[in-house]
Design a protein around this motif. Structure first.
Motif, PDB file in Angstrom:
ATOM      1  N   GLY A 116     -32.144   5.365  -4.149  1.00  0.00           N
ATOM      2  CA  GLY A 116     -32.316   4.267  -5.088  1.00  0.00           C
ATOM      3  C   GLY A 116     -31.375   4.477  -6.257  1.00  0.00           C
ATOM      4  O   GLY A 116     -31.368   5.551  -6.860  1.00  0.00           O
ATOM      5  N   TYR A 117     -30.570   3.453  -6.568  1.00  0.00           N
ATOM      6  CA  TYR A 117     -29.540   3.634  -7.586  1.00  0.00           C
ATOM      7  C   TYR A 117     -29.478   2.465  -8.554  1.00  0.00           C
ATOM      8  O   TYR A 117     -29.435   1.309  -8.152  1.00  0.00           O
ATOM      9  N   LEU A 118     -29.483   2.804  -9.826  1.00  0.00           N
ATOM     10  CA  LEU A 118     -29.111   1.882 -10.896  1.00  0.00           C
ATOM     11  C   LEU A 118     -28.062   2.609 -11.725  1.00  0.00           C
ATOM     12  O   LEU A 118     -28.088   3.836 -11.832  1.00  0.00           O
ATOM     13  N   PRO A 119     -27.115   1.872 -12.309  1.00  0.00           N
ATOM     14  CA  PRO A 119     -26.065   2.526 -13.111  1.00  0.00           C
ATOM     15  C   PRO A 119     -26.624   3.058 -14.427  1.00  0.00           C
ATOM     16  O   PRO A 119     -26.532   2.426 -15.467  1.00  0.00           O
ATOM     17  N   ALA A 120     -27.255   4.217 -14.337  1.00  0.00           N
ATOM     18  CA  ALA A 120     -27.871   4.889 -15.486  1.00  0.00           C
ATOM     19  C   ALA A 120     -27.889   6.382 -15.172  1.00  0.00           C
ATOM     20  O   ALA A 120     -27.667   6.773 -14.024  1.00  0.00           O
ATOM     21  N   PRO A 121     -28.147   7.227 -16.153  1.00  0.00           N
ATOM     22  CA  PRO A 121     -28.177   8.671 -15.884  1.00  0.00           C
ATOM     23  C   PRO A 121     -29.127   9.052 -14.745  1.00  0.00           C
ATOM     24  O   PRO A 121     -28.822   9.926 -13.943  1.00  0.00           O
ATOM     25  N   GLU A 122     -30.268   8.380 -14.664  1.00  0.00           N
ATOM     26  CA  GLU A 122     -31.221   8.669 -13.595  1.00  0.00           C
ATOM     27  C   GLU A 122     -30.647   8.312 -12.223  1.00  0.00           C
ATOM     28  O   GLU A 122     -30.848   9.025 -11.242  1.00  0.00           O
ATOM     29  N   GLY A 123     -29.923   7.220 -12.161  1.00  0.00           N
ATOM     30  CA  GLY A 123     -29.277   6.816 -10.918  1.00  0.00           C
ATOM     31  C   GLY A 123     -28.185   7.783 -10.504  1.00  0.00           C
ATOM     32  O   GLY A 123     -28.021   8.101  -9.320  1.00  0.00           O
ATOM     33  N   GLU A 124     -27.428   8.258 -11.474  1.00  0.00           N
ATOM     34  CA  GLU A 124     -26.373   9.231 -11.192  1.00  0.00           C
ATOM     35  C   GLU A 124     -26.969  10.533 -10.656  1.00  0.00           C
ATOM     36  O   GLU A 124     -26.434  11.141  -9.723  1.00  0.00           O
ATOM     37  N   ALA A 125     -28.078  10.958 -11.248  1.00  0.00           N
ATOM     38  CA  ALA A 125     -28.753  12.176 -10.781  1.00  0.00           C
ATOM     39  C   ALA A 125     -29.253  11.992  -9.351  1.00  0.00           C
ATOM     40  O   ALA A 125     -29.138  12.898  -8.519  1.00  0.00           O
ATOM     41  N   ALA A 126     -29.795  10.812  -9.052  1.00  0.00           N
ATOM     42  CA  ALA A 126     -30.269  10.539  -7.689  1.00  0.00           C
ATOM     43  C   ALA A 126     -29.106  10.589  -6.696  1.00  0.00           C
ATOM     44  O   ALA A 126     -29.244  11.129  -5.587  1.00  0.00           O
ATOM     45  N   LEU A 127     -27.954  10.039  -7.086  1.00  0.00           N
ATOM     46  CA  LEU A 127     -26.783  10.097  -6.201  1.00  0.00           C
ATOM     47  C   LEU A 127     -26.354  11.533  -5.944  1.00  0.00           C
ATOM     48  O   LEU A 127     -26.109  11.917  -4.794  1.00  0.00           O
ATOM     49  N   ASP A 128     -26.258  12.331  -7.000  1.00  0.00           N
ATOM     50  CA  ASP A 128     -25.827  13.720  -6.851  1.00  0.00           C
ATOM     51  C   ASP A 128     -26.723  14.475  -5.871  1.00  0.00           C
ATOM     52  O   ASP A 128     -26.253  15.133  -4.945  1.00  0.00           O
ATOM     53  N   VAL A 129     -28.026  14.369  -6.077  1.00  0.00           N
ATOM     54  CA  VAL A 129     -28.975  15.093  -5.227  1.00  0.00           C
ATOM     55  C   VAL A 129     -29.022  14.483  -3.825  1.00  0.00           C
ATOM     56  O   VAL A 129     -29.061  15.202  -2.829  1.00  0.00           O
ATOM     57  N   GLY A 130     -28.997  13.160  -3.743  1.00  0.00           N
ATOM     58  CA  GLY A 130     -29.025  12.503  -2.434  1.00  0.00           C
ATOM     59  C   GLY A 130     -27.821  12.844  -1.581  1.00  0.00           C
ATOM     60  O   GLY A 130     -27.946  13.121  -0.378  1.00  0.00           O
ATOM     61  N   ALA A 165     -26.502  -5.457 -11.251  1.00  0.00           N
ATOM     62  CA  ALA A 165     -25.773  -5.588  -9.992  1.00  0.00           C
ATOM     63  C   ALA A 165     -24.446  -4.840 -10.082  1.00  0.00           C
ATOM     64  O   ALA A 165     -23.839  -4.746 -11.145  1.00  0.00           O
ATOM     65  N   LEU A 166     -24.015  -4.303  -8.961  1.00  0.00           N
ATOM     66  CA  LEU A 166     -22.756  -3.570  -8.905  1.00  0.00           C
ATOM     67  C   LEU A 166     -21.615  -4.509  -8.536  1.00  0.00           C
ATOM     68  O   LEU A 166     -21.773  -5.396  -7.704  1.00  0.00           O
ATOM     69  N   SER A 167     -20.465  -4.276  -9.113  1.00  0.00           N
ATOM     70  CA  SER A 167     -19.262  -5.032  -8.763  1.00  0.00           C
ATOM     71  C   SER A 167     -18.654  -4.439  -7.502  1.00  0.00           C
ATOM     72  O   SER A 167     -19.033  -3.344  -7.062  1.00  0.00           O
ATOM     73  N   ALA A 168     -17.677  -5.128  -6.943  1.00  0.00           N
ATOM     74  CA  ALA A 168     -16.963  -4.608  -5.769  1.00  0.00           C
ATOM     75  C   ALA A 168     -16.298  -3.270  -6.093  1.00  0.00           C
ATOM     76  O   ALA A 168     -16.274  -2.357  -5.256  1.00  0.00           O
ATOM     77  N   GLU A 169     -15.793  -3.133  -7.310  1.00  0.00           N
ATOM     78  CA  GLU A 169     -15.170  -1.874  -7.726  1.00  0.00           C
ATOM     79  C   GLU A 169     -16.204  -0.749  -7.810  1.00  0.00           C
ATOM     80  O   GLU A 169     -15.928   0.389  -7.434  1.00  0.00           O
ATOM     81  N   ASP A 170     -17.399  -1.078  -8.322  1.00  0.00           N
ATOM     82  CA  ASP A 170     -18.468  -0.083  -8.401  1.00  0.00           C
ATOM     83  C   ASP A 170     -18.862   0.395  -6.999  1.00  0.00           C
ATOM     84  O   ASP A 170     -19.071   1.591  -6.783  1.00  0.00           O
ATOM     85  N   ILE A 171     -18.961  -0.541  -6.073  1.00  0.00           N
ATOM     86  CA  ILE A 171     -19.334  -0.198  -4.696  1.00  0.00           C
ATOM     87  C   ILE A 171     -18.261   0.677  -4.065  1.00  0.00           C
ATOM     88  O   ILE A 171     -18.568   1.689  -3.420  1.00  0.00           O
ATOM     89  N   ALA A 172     -17.006   0.327  -4.263  1.00  0.00           N
ATOM     90  CA  ALA A 172     -15.906   1.142  -3.728  1.00  0.00           C
ATOM     91  C   ALA A 172     -15.944   2.548  -4.310  1.00  0.00           C
ATOM     92  O   ALA A 172     -15.712   3.534  -3.601  1.00  0.00           O
ATOM     93  N   ALA A 173     -16.274   2.669  -5.596  1.00  0.00           N
ATOM     94  CA  ALA A 173     -16.360   3.982  -6.235  1.00  0.00           C
ATOM     95  C   ALA A 173     -17.508   4.804  -5.643  1.00  0.00           C
ATOM     96  O   ALA A 173     -17.363   6.014  -5.424  1.00  0.00           O
ATOM     97  N   LEU A 174     -18.649   4.159  -5.369  1.00  0.00           N
ATOM     98  CA  LEU A 174     -19.771   4.866  -4.743  1.00  0.00           C
ATOM     99  C   LEU A 174     -19.391   5.354  -3.345  1.00  0.00           C
ATOM    100  O   LEU A 174     -19.710   6.484  -2.963  1.00  0.00           O
ATOM    101  N   GLU A 175     -18.713   4.492  -2.593  1.00  0.00           N
ATOM    102  CA  GLU A 175     -18.296   4.876  -1.243  1.00  0.00           C
ATOM    103  C   GLU A 175     -17.305   6.045  -1.301  1.00  0.00           C
ATOM    104  O   GLU A 175     -17.403   6.978  -0.504  1.00  0.00           O
ATOM    105  N   ALA A 176     -16.382   6.008  -2.255  1.00  0.00           N
ATOM    106  CA  ALA A 176     -15.414   7.104  -2.405  1.00  0.00           C
ATOM    107  C   ALA A 176     -16.115   8.391  -2.817  1.00  0.00           C
ATOM    108  O   ALA A 176     -15.782   9.478  -2.323  1.00  0.00           O
ATOM    109  N   ARG A 177     -17.081   8.267  -3.690  1.00  0.00           N
ATOM    110  CA  ARG A 177     -17.848   9.442  -4.120  1.00  0.00           C
ATOM    111  C   ARG A 177     -18.588  10.066  -2.938  1.00  0.00           C
ATOM    112  O   ARG A 177     -18.657  11.290  -2.822  1.00  0.00           O
ATOM    113  N   GLY A 178     -19.129   9.226  -2.057  1.00  0.00           N
ATOM    114  CA  GLY A 178     -19.780   9.737  -0.859  1.00  0.00           C
ATOM    115  C   GLY A 178     -18.795  10.447   0.048  1.00  0.00           C
ATOM    116  O   GLY A 178     -19.082  11.534   0.559  1.00  0.00           O
ATOM    117  N   THR A 179     -17.625   9.852   0.229  1.00  0.00           N
ATOM    118  CA  THR A 179     -16.586  10.468   1.054  1.00  0.00           C
ATOM    119  C   THR A 179     -16.196  11.829   0.495  1.00  0.00           C
ATOM    120  O   THR A 179     -16.064  12.796   1.239  1.00  0.00           O
TER     121      THR A 179
END
Length: 128
Positions: A6-20, A46-60
Motif C-alpha cells: 500500500g503506497y501513498l507519496p508520504a514518509p509512511e509510503g516510502e517506508a512501506a516500499l523499502d520494506v516491501g 494520485a500518481l503521475s506517469a512519471e511517479d509510476i515510472a520512478a516506482l517501477e525503476a526503483r523496483g528494478t
C-alpha cells in the motif's frame, strides 16, 4: 505470487516500499503497488506517469518486478486489497503506519486498522 504494498507519496509510503521491496527480493517475488487515489488534507494523492515510472525503476533497482495499480475505493479499501491479493496470488500485504490520536482514529476511522483486521493474508506494518 506477489507481495502487495500500500503506497501513498508520504514518509509512511516510502517506508512501506523499502520494506516491501526487500521482502519481495528475499522471497523471490514481484510486487503489486496499490496507490488508491483519494482526496485528503494534503490534496489528491494520485500518481503521475512519471511517479509510476520512478516506482517501477526503483523496483528494478531493488531486483523485483513492479505492477502499479491506482484503483478507486470509495470506502472499501480493504476490498480493493483483498481483491488484489486474490487476483495476483499475493502472500503478504505491506503498509506504512502514521501515528494518530485516539480521537483522530475515532472521528476519521482507520483504513490501516481495517486492513490489519480484515485482510485475507498476513499484514506487515512499518513506521516511517
Amino acid at each position: 505470487m506477489t507481495i502487495v504494498i500500500g503506497y501513498l507519496p508520504a514518509p509512511e509510503g516510502e517506508a512501506a516500499l523499502d520494506v516491501g521491496f526487500a521482502e519481495a527480493k528475499l522471497r523471490g517475488l514481484d510486487v503489486v503497488v496499490i496507490n488508491s487515489p483519494r482526496r485528503g488534507a494534503d490534496g489528491v494523492t494520485a500518481l503521475s506517469a512519471e511517479d509510476i515510472a520512478a516506482l517501477e525503476a526503483r523496483g528494478t533497482e531493488s531486483g523485483v518486478g513492479v505492477t502499479v495499480l491506482q484503483p478507486g475505493h470509495e470506502d472499501d479499501l480493504v476490498g480493493v486489497f483483498n481483491d488484489t491479493v486474490a487476483e495476483y496470488g499475493s502472500t503478504m500485504i505491506v503498509i506504512g503506519l502514521r501515528k494518530r490520536t485516539a480521537v483522530g482514529k475515532f472521528i476519521l476511522g482507520s483504513q490501516a486498522q481495517r486492513i490489519l483486521l480484515e485482510a485475507d493474508v498476513p499484514v506487515l506494518t512499518v513506521k516511517a
